[in-house]
Scaffold this active site. Sequence first.
Site, PDB file in Angstrom:
ATOM      1  N   GLN A   1       0.852  -1.287  -0.066  1.00 52.07           N
ATOM      2  CA  GLN A   1       0.162   0.185  -0.070  1.00 52.07           C
ATOM      3  C   GLN A   1       0.782   1.479   0.027  1.00 52.07           C
ATOM      4  O   GLN A   1       0.178   2.326  -0.025  1.00 52.07           O
ATOM      5  CB  GLN A   1      -0.971   0.116   1.354  1.00 52.07           C
ATOM      6  CG  GLN A   1      -1.681  -1.067   1.294  1.00 52.07           C
ATOM      7  CD  GLN A   1      -2.782  -1.181   0.082  1.00 52.07           C
ATOM      8  OE1 GLN A   1      -3.551  -0.429  -0.090  1.00 52.07           O
ATOM      9  NE2 GLN A   1      -2.637  -2.413  -0.621  1.00 52.07           N
ATOM     10  N   ASN A   2       2.053   1.188   0.054  1.00 55.42           N
ATOM     11  CA  ASN A   2       2.959   2.193   0.110  1.00 55.42           C
ATOM     12  C   ASN A   2       2.984   2.830  -1.445  1.00 55.42           C
ATOM     13  O   ASN A   2       3.292   1.864  -2.079  1.00 55.42           O
ATOM     14  CB  ASN A   2       4.499   2.031   0.656  1.00 55.42           C
ATOM     15  CG  ASN A   2       5.296   3.324   1.010  1.00 55.42           C
ATOM     16  OD1 ASN A   2       5.428   3.979  -0.008  1.00 55.42           O
ATOM     17  ND2 ASN A   2       5.628   3.444   2.170  1.00 55.42           N
ATOM     18  N   GLY A   3       2.839   4.224  -1.459  1.00 53.54           N
ATOM     19  CA  GLY A   3       2.707   4.609  -2.843  1.00 53.54           C
ATOM     20  C   GLY A   3       4.218   4.987  -3.528  1.00 53.54           C
ATOM     21  O   GLY A   3       4.336   5.762  -4.436  1.00 53.54           O
TER      22      GLY A   3
END
Length: 162
Positions: A38-40
Amino acid sequence: MIKRAFDPVVSATTRLLILGSLPGDASLQAGQYYGHPQNGFWRLVGGVTGVDLVALPYPERLQALKSAGVGLWDVIASAKRSGSLDTAIRDVEAADLDRLIDTLPALRAIAFNGGTAARLGRRRLKPRAGVELIDLPSSSPAYTRPLTEKAAAWSVLETFLQ
Protein backbone atom coordinates in the site's frame (compact mmCIF):
# COMPACT_ATOMS: atom_id res chain seq x y z
CA MET A 1 13.03 -4.58 18.90
CA ILE A 2 16.00 -3.00 17.10
CA LYS A 3 15.44 -2.43 13.39
CA ARG A 4 18.13 -1.54 10.88
CA ALA A 5 18.14 0.37 7.60
CA PHE A 6 19.07 -1.21 4.30
CA ASP A 7 22.27 -0.33 2.49
CA PRO A 8 22.13 2.81 0.36
CA VAL A 9 21.20 2.45 -3.31
CA VAL A 10 23.35 5.02 -5.12
CA SER A 11 25.81 5.40 -7.98
CA ALA A 12 28.38 7.98 -9.06
CA THR A 13 25.64 9.55 -11.23
CA THR A 14 23.08 10.00 -8.43
CA ARG A 15 21.60 13.49 -8.81
CA LEU A 16 18.66 13.05 -6.44
CA LEU A 17 18.85 11.23 -3.10
CA ILE A 18 15.53 10.28 -1.50
CA LEU A 19 15.77 9.67 2.23
CA GLY A 20 13.14 7.87 4.27
CA SER A 21 13.11 7.40 8.03
CA LEU A 22 13.51 3.64 8.67
CA PRO A 23 12.03 0.63 6.85
CA GLY A 24 8.72 -0.61 8.23
CA ASP A 25 7.99 -4.21 9.15
CA ALA A 26 6.64 -5.19 5.70
CA SER A 27 9.76 -3.77 4.04
CA LEU A 28 12.07 -5.51 6.50
CA GLN A 29 10.28 -8.83 6.00
CA ALA A 30 10.47 -8.45 2.21
CA GLY A 31 14.07 -7.23 2.34
CA GLN A 32 13.05 -4.35 0.06
CA TYR A 33 12.77 -0.60 0.24
CA TYR A 34 9.08 0.37 0.39
CA GLY A 35 7.95 -3.25 0.46
CA HIS A 36 4.46 -2.60 1.85
CA PRO A 37 2.04 -3.05 -1.08
CA GLN A 38 0.00 0.00 0.00
CA ASN A 39 3.02 2.31 0.12
CA GLY A 40 2.86 4.74 -2.81
CA PHE A 41 6.62 5.19 -3.17
CA TRP A 42 7.13 3.15 -6.35
CA ARG A 43 4.14 4.81 -8.05
CA LEU A 44 5.27 8.29 -6.95
CA VAL A 45 8.89 7.96 -8.00
CA GLY A 46 7.81 6.17 -11.17
CA GLY A 47 5.76 9.24 -12.04
CA VAL A 48 8.84 11.39 -11.57
CA THR A 49 11.17 9.15 -13.61
CA GLY A 50 8.63 8.21 -16.29
CA VAL A 51 9.22 4.49 -15.67
CA ASP A 52 6.49 2.10 -14.49
CA LEU A 53 8.49 0.85 -11.53
CA VAL A 54 5.58 -1.07 -10.01
CA ALA A 55 5.61 -3.45 -13.00
CA LEU A 56 9.31 -4.30 -12.55
CA PRO A 57 10.85 -6.96 -10.31
CA TYR A 58 12.60 -5.39 -7.31
CA PRO A 59 16.21 -5.65 -8.59
CA GLU A 60 15.15 -3.98 -11.86
CA ARG A 61 13.38 -1.21 -9.92
CA LEU A 62 16.63 -0.39 -8.16
CA GLN A 63 18.55 -0.45 -11.43
CA ALA A 64 15.97 1.82 -13.07
CA LEU A 65 16.32 4.29 -10.20
CA LYS A 66 20.09 4.34 -10.50
CA SER A 67 19.85 4.75 -14.28
CA ALA A 68 17.54 7.74 -13.75
CA GLY A 69 19.97 9.34 -11.28
CA VAL A 70 17.90 8.54 -8.18
CA GLY A 71 19.38 7.14 -4.96
CA LEU A 72 17.69 5.78 -1.83
CA TRP A 73 18.60 5.54 1.82
CA ASP A 74 17.27 6.33 5.28
CA VAL A 75 18.18 8.95 7.87
CA ILE A 76 18.15 6.35 10.65
CA ALA A 77 20.73 3.54 10.67
CA SER A 78 18.99 1.68 13.49
CA ALA A 79 16.41 2.26 16.19
CA LYS A 80 14.01 0.54 18.53
CA ARG A 81 10.50 0.46 17.14
CA SER A 82 7.44 -1.59 17.88
CA GLY A 83 5.48 -1.88 14.63
CA SER A 84 6.04 0.41 11.65
CA LEU A 85 4.90 3.88 12.70
CA ASP A 86 7.53 6.61 12.91
CA THR A 87 5.96 7.83 16.15
CA ALA A 88 7.15 4.59 17.80
CA ILE A 89 10.83 5.14 16.91
CA ARG A 90 13.13 5.27 19.96
CA ASP A 91 16.88 5.18 20.66
CA VAL A 92 17.91 6.40 17.22
CA GLU A 93 21.33 5.77 15.71
CA ALA A 94 21.60 8.24 12.84
CA ALA A 95 22.87 7.17 9.42
CA ASP A 96 26.15 8.76 8.34
CA LEU A 97 24.51 10.94 5.70
CA ASP A 98 27.42 13.32 5.22
CA ARG A 99 29.83 10.48 4.52
CA LEU A 100 27.51 9.05 1.86
CA ILE A 101 26.85 12.44 0.29
CA ASP A 102 30.60 13.07 0.03
CA THR A 103 30.71 10.12 -2.43
CA LEU A 104 28.02 11.59 -4.73
CA PRO A 105 29.68 14.18 -7.01
CA ALA A 106 26.59 14.71 -9.22
CA LEU A 107 24.15 15.26 -6.33
CA ARG A 108 21.78 18.21 -6.87
CA ALA A 109 18.99 17.54 -4.37
CA ILE A 110 18.09 15.57 -1.25
CA ALA A 111 14.41 14.81 -0.80
CA PHE A 112 12.94 13.70 2.50
CA ASN A 113 10.09 11.19 2.27
CA GLY A 114 7.90 12.35 5.15
CA GLY A 115 8.10 14.56 8.21
CA THR A 116 10.27 12.32 10.39
CA ALA A 117 12.90 11.94 7.67
CA ALA A 118 12.88 15.72 7.08
CA ARG A 119 13.14 16.64 10.76
CA LEU A 120 15.96 14.20 11.53
CA GLY A 121 17.76 14.62 8.20
CA ARG A 122 17.81 18.41 8.25
CA ARG A 123 19.17 18.30 11.80
CA ARG A 124 22.05 15.99 10.77
CA LEU A 125 23.13 17.36 7.39
CA LYS A 126 25.74 20.04 7.01
CA PRO A 127 24.87 22.70 4.39
CA ARG A 128 26.18 22.06 0.89
CA ALA A 129 26.43 24.52 -1.95
CA GLY A 130 24.41 23.44 -4.96
CA VAL A 131 22.37 20.77 -3.13
CA GLU A 132 18.73 21.62 -2.50
CA LEU A 133 16.78 20.08 0.40
CA ILE A 134 13.14 19.17 -0.33
CA ASP A 135 10.45 18.01 2.10
CA LEU A 136 7.91 15.63 0.56
CA PRO A 137 4.63 14.25 1.85
CA SER A 138 5.15 10.70 3.04
CA SER A 139 4.50 7.88 0.59
CA SER A 140 3.32 5.77 3.54
CA PRO A 141 -0.31 4.61 3.66
CA ALA A 142 -0.35 5.95 7.25
CA TYR A 143 -0.20 9.45 5.72
CA THR A 144 -3.72 9.45 4.33
CA ARG A 145 -3.60 12.13 1.63
CA PRO A 146 -4.75 11.04 -1.85
CA LEU A 147 -1.96 9.70 -4.06
CA THR A 148 -2.75 12.39 -6.65
CA GLU A 149 -2.05 15.08 -4.05
CA LYS A 150 1.22 13.40 -3.09
CA ALA A 151 2.18 13.04 -6.77
CA ALA A 152 1.68 16.77 -7.35
CA ALA A 153 4.13 17.53 -4.52
CA TRP A 154 6.61 14.87 -5.68
CA SER A 155 6.60 16.24 -9.26
CA VAL A 156 9.07 18.95 -8.16
CA LEU A 157 11.74 16.23 -8.23
CA GLU A 158 11.60 16.01 -12.06
CA THR A 159 13.67 19.20 -12.27
CA PHE A 160 16.69 17.45 -10.75
CA LEU A 161 16.61 14.51 -13.13
CA GLN A 162 16.79 16.44 -16.40
